[in-house]
Design a protein around this motif. Structure first.
Motif, PDB file in Angstrom:
ATOM      1  N   ARG A 203     104.929 -23.122  39.262  1.00  0.00           N
ATOM      2  CA  ARG A 203     104.760 -21.868  38.531  1.00  0.00           C
ATOM      3  C   ARG A 203     104.079 -20.789  39.379  1.00  0.00           C
ATOM      4  O   ARG A 203     103.251 -20.025  38.911  1.00  0.00           O
ATOM      5  CB  ARG A 203     103.970 -22.117  37.236  1.00  0.00           C
ATOM      6  N   CYS A 204     104.430 -20.764  40.659  1.00  0.00           N
ATOM      7  CA  CYS A 204     103.990 -19.705  41.588  1.00  0.00           C
ATOM      8  C   CYS A 204     102.473 -19.611  41.716  1.00  0.00           C
ATOM      9  O   CYS A 204     101.937 -18.517  41.922  1.00  0.00           O
ATOM     10  CB  CYS A 204     104.566 -18.348  41.174  1.00  0.00           C
ATOM     11  N   GLY A 205     101.787 -20.749  41.593  1.00  0.00           N
ATOM     12  CA  GLY A 205     100.334 -20.710  41.715  1.00  0.00           C
ATOM     13  C   GLY A 205      99.769 -22.012  42.233  1.00  0.00           C
ATOM     14  O   GLY A 205     100.374 -23.074  42.068  1.00  0.00           O
ATOM     15  N   ILE A 206      98.595 -21.931  42.847  1.00  0.00           N
ATOM     16  CA  ILE A 206      97.952 -23.109  43.422  1.00  0.00           C
ATOM     17  C   ILE A 206      97.245 -23.927  42.353  1.00  0.00           C
ATOM     18  O   ILE A 206      97.358 -25.160  42.315  1.00  0.00           O
ATOM     19  CB  ILE A 206      96.940 -22.672  44.509  1.00  0.00           C
ATOM     20  N   CYS A 207      96.512 -23.261  41.458  1.00  0.00           N
ATOM     21  CA  CYS A 207      95.688 -23.962  40.467  1.00  0.00           C
ATOM     22  C   CYS A 207      96.296 -23.821  39.067  1.00  0.00           C
ATOM     23  O   CYS A 207      96.531 -22.702  38.607  1.00  0.00           O
ATOM     24  CB  CYS A 207      94.271 -23.405  40.462  1.00  0.00           C
ATOM     25  N   PRO A 208      96.529 -24.942  38.369  1.00  0.00           N
ATOM     26  CA  PRO A 208      97.058 -24.844  37.004  1.00  0.00           C
ATOM     27  C   PRO A 208      96.004 -24.448  35.975  1.00  0.00           C
ATOM     28  O   PRO A 208      96.330 -23.929  34.913  1.00  0.00           O
ATOM     29  CB  PRO A 208      97.580 -26.252  36.728  1.00  0.00           C
ATOM     30  N   GLY A 209      94.722 -24.709  36.276  1.00  0.00           N
ATOM     31  CA  GLY A 209      93.659 -24.429  35.312  1.00  0.00           C
ATOM     32  C   GLY A 209      93.166 -25.668  34.611  1.00  0.00           C
ATOM     33  O   GLY A 209      92.162 -25.619  33.892  1.00  0.00           O
ATOM     34  N   LEU A 210      93.862 -26.797  34.808  1.00  0.00           N
ATOM     35  CA  LEU A 210      93.411 -28.096  34.299  1.00  0.00           C
ATOM     36  C   LEU A 210      93.028 -28.973  35.476  1.00  0.00           C
ATOM     37  O   LEU A 210      93.524 -28.784  36.597  1.00  0.00           O
ATOM     38  CB  LEU A 210      94.510 -28.777  33.482  1.00  0.00           C
ATOM     39  N   ARG A 211      92.159 -29.958  35.238  1.00  0.00           N
ATOM     40  CA  ARG A 211      91.739 -30.837  36.327  1.00  0.00           C
ATOM     41  C   ARG A 211      92.947 -31.615  36.839  1.00  0.00           C
ATOM     42  O   ARG A 211      93.812 -32.045  36.059  1.00  0.00           O
ATOM     43  CB  ARG A 211      90.615 -31.743  35.877  1.00  0.00           C
ATOM     44  N   THR A 212      93.007 -31.783  38.150  1.00  0.00           N
ATOM     45  CA  THR A 212      94.122 -32.486  38.768  1.00  0.00           C
ATOM     46  C   THR A 212      93.772 -33.927  39.117  1.00  0.00           C
ATOM     47  O   THR A 212      94.627 -34.666  39.594  1.00  0.00           O
ATOM     48  CB  THR A 212      94.563 -31.738  40.047  1.00  0.00           C
TER      49      THR A 212
END
Length: 615
Positions: A203-212
């Motif tokens: 989705r064109c981004g490095i961080c989804p906003g949830l823990r990986t």
């Protein structure tokens, strides 16, 4: 008696990624003297806005229940910078909020390596070292390609190693530098190719906003959800919604900015349309389970027409996954904040779908994927959100600027106009290099910034706007994309927010009428509006009485639009009331002549213009 002192206010906060660390202390201090009624922002300003709204909601709920003021939410907000200073795995808690997806973790590592460098050369050196280490395949391939090329060329050209010590040292240095350059080039190519694939897959981004990683601390979105619930005094299972804010006593208006990239326009959240759809399987990667449960519950309660419902039923034939977005009142505020805080590349964009009637010749409905990104792309400082022609309470704006020299006195950090001449000087960016010629990087940066912020910059310096906008300055090592700010930098920026609020309180709650910012603001707005209205009404009267227009505007209205395409027809009652309104409007210019209300009016004079409503 100081009956003129305001007791309620609105706040609009600018975006700036980690620069938002100034907002908790600002909001908490301002809330000591004001009831917050309308709160807005873009990007990180949106995050601060939902936290401020949650704190005011908790206070309002306690008041409605007849108890003492519950300001625990504002207390939590004020202490937030200290929480973000805490160490988590060798970094601050602030840094831990940004957790990269697996595909782009090496790229994030290169970015993180350059943070907090004392100088630009050191930052470049750290990034280059990280590039070599985190992309070993590219590093090895580049080095191997160079050595093979060297051996082949040496064999073909009959080269030999210098026999003198000086020549051997020079040759060795040259060989080593070329080898390093080839390794860097290989690593850079590997990074660029993998970034292209990784961004498309995420989705064109490095961080989804949830823990990986399950063992990691909460990432940005889940942390924000927990924070909002804690501040609002609600349990984790029932996310705070726009409807709860709207029905509070007094009501709280929360407005956030996002950018619909697929639709080439800005959007104001919460949305007012009923044609947005989401896929649960996509949003589960962006929002924590309690927020997803609220989205699904709100979606199932929403009602839609037969044709649109039938379309989703067909899509869900093999398993339920498509849902209408909940109506505005049922939308969790964290969803809107995440849609606004989708900083390009750093944070993944939010995919939704828009129901649309196909262009001419098409049939039925089509469902088009629509990408929502950072609100700062279209309006990083939406100071226009809550403005009325004649304001009944002040709307304070907070804007951020990374132009402070390192080591500058703290007193230079916060700027608030103290008279009607302050703040009128236009913004200025240095584009020329030391040799007097334009620096291409600065020129490109100025172009992008102008495209994004020209409207905001103009409003910041308009009379009736600039007097209630406080500027918080910081250094380039603070705020912005400095995700790993030092604890000292976080504390300094938080203190800046507190001082900014104190400046506003001193100015707008001054008991001396001649020094009071609110009375001055009302006078400037009324004075300016009178001139604008006069300039706007004159062309209306001229158009109404223009004999060359057939039929005239008067005839068109009286005929209820019968001479035009059959659309937007009037009832007889509305025709009569509307005609009386038009008659009063078009005769006003004659009554005002020969007065010129623009004479000595505040400059530059604003204008009233028809603009599309953001929804």
């Amino acid at each position: 008696m100081n009956d003129f002192l305001p007791t309620e206010c609105d706040i609009v906060m600018e975006g700036g990624v980690t620069s938002g660390i100034v907002y908790p202390a600002f909001v908490a201090r301002l809330a000591r003297r004001f009831t917050l009624r309308s709160i807005g922002g873009a990007s990180v300003g949106a995050v601060a806005a939902v936290a401020a709204a949650a704190a005011q909601y908790r206070r309002n709920r306690a008041r409605a229940q007849g108890g003492a003021d519950d300001d625990a939410g504002f207390t939590i907000l004020a202490r937030l910078p200290r929480r973000l200073q805490a160490r988590v795995g060798g970094h601050t808690r602030l840094f831990s909020l940004f957790q990269p997806c697996a595909d782009l973790a090496p790229h994030f590592g290169v970015l993180a390596a350059s943070l907090n460098a004392p100088s630009r050369p050191r930052a470049v050196l750290r990034a280059a070292t990280a590039l070599l280490l985190r992309f070993p395949i590219g590093t090895g391939s580049g080095a191997l390609a160079w050595m093979l090329g060297f051996v082949v060329s040496a064999g073909l050209l009959g080269g030999h190693w210098p026999r003198t010590a000086g020549g051997a040292i020079a040759a060795g240095l040259w060989f080593g530098l070329c080898l390093l350059a080839a390794a860097l080039a290989g690593a850079a190519l590997h990074a660029a190719f993998s970034a292209w694939r990784g961004l498309r897959a995420n989705r064109c981004g490095i961080c989804p906003g949830l823990r990986t990683d399950p063992g990691s601390p909460p990432a940005l979105t889940e942390w924000l959800h927990a924070l909002v619930q804690e501040i609002a005094g609600l349990d984790d299972a029932a996310p705070l919604t726009f409807g709860q804010l709207r029905t509070a006593q007094p009501p709280i208006e929360l407005a956030l900015m996002t950018t619909g990239l697929s639709e080439l326009r800005a959007h104001r959240l919460p949305h007012s349309s009923a044609d947005l759809v989401f896929r649960a399987s996509e949003l589960e990667a962006l929002f924590p389970p309690p927020v997803m449960a609220a989205l699904l519950a709100g979606a199932r309660r929403s009602k839609h027409g037969k044709e649109t419902s039938a379309l989703l039923a067909r899509l869900n034939a093999d398993g339920e996954d498509w849902y209408f977005m909940p109506p505005a009142d049922a939308l969790p505020v964290v969803v809107a904040a995440r849609m606004s805080l989708s900083f390009p590349v750093l944070l993944q964009a939010v995919p939704l779908y828009r129901l649309r009637v196909p262009p001419a010749g098409g049939h039925g409905l089509e469902l088009l994927r629509t990408w929502f990104s950072d609100g700062g792309l279209t309006s990083n400082f939406p100071i226009h959100f809550f403005d009325a022609i004649l304001p009944t309470r002040p709307t304070f704006g907070v804007t951020l600027q990374a132009d402070l020299d390192a080591g500058a006195p703290f007193a230079h950090r916060v700027v608030l106009p103290t008279n009607n001449a302050d703040g009128a000087v236009p913004a200025w960016l240095a584009i020329d290099a030391a040799d007097g010629r334009p620096a291409l990087a600065r020129f490109a940066g100025a172009m992008l910034r102008t495209i994004r912020t020209w409207r905001d910059e103009a409003l910041k310096r308009t009379p009736g706007y600039r007097d209630r906008i406080v500027l918080i300055r910081h250094t380039k090592q603070e705020g912005g994309l400095n995700l790993d700010m030092t604890r000292r930098a976080i504390a300094t920026m938080s203190r800046s927010g507190s001082v900014a609020a104190r400046r506003i309180l001193d100015r707008f709650l001054d008991p001396e009428p001649q020094r009071n910012g609110w009375l001055n603001h009302r006078w400037v707005r009324m004075r300016s509006t009178a001139a604008v209205l006069q300039d706007m009404l004159a062309p209306l009267g001229e158009a109404w009485h223009d004999a060359s227009l057939v039929p005239s505007y008067e005839a068109l209205w009286q005929a209820q639009g019968a001479d035009a395409l059959p659309a937007y027809r009037l009832s007889k009652a509305n025709r009569s009331v509307g005609f009386a309104l038009w008659q009063r409007i078009v005769t006003l210019p004659e009554q005002l002549a020969p007065a010129d209300l623009s004479d000595h009016a505040p400059q530059p004079q604003p204008e009233l213009a028809i603009a599309p409503k953001l929804s």
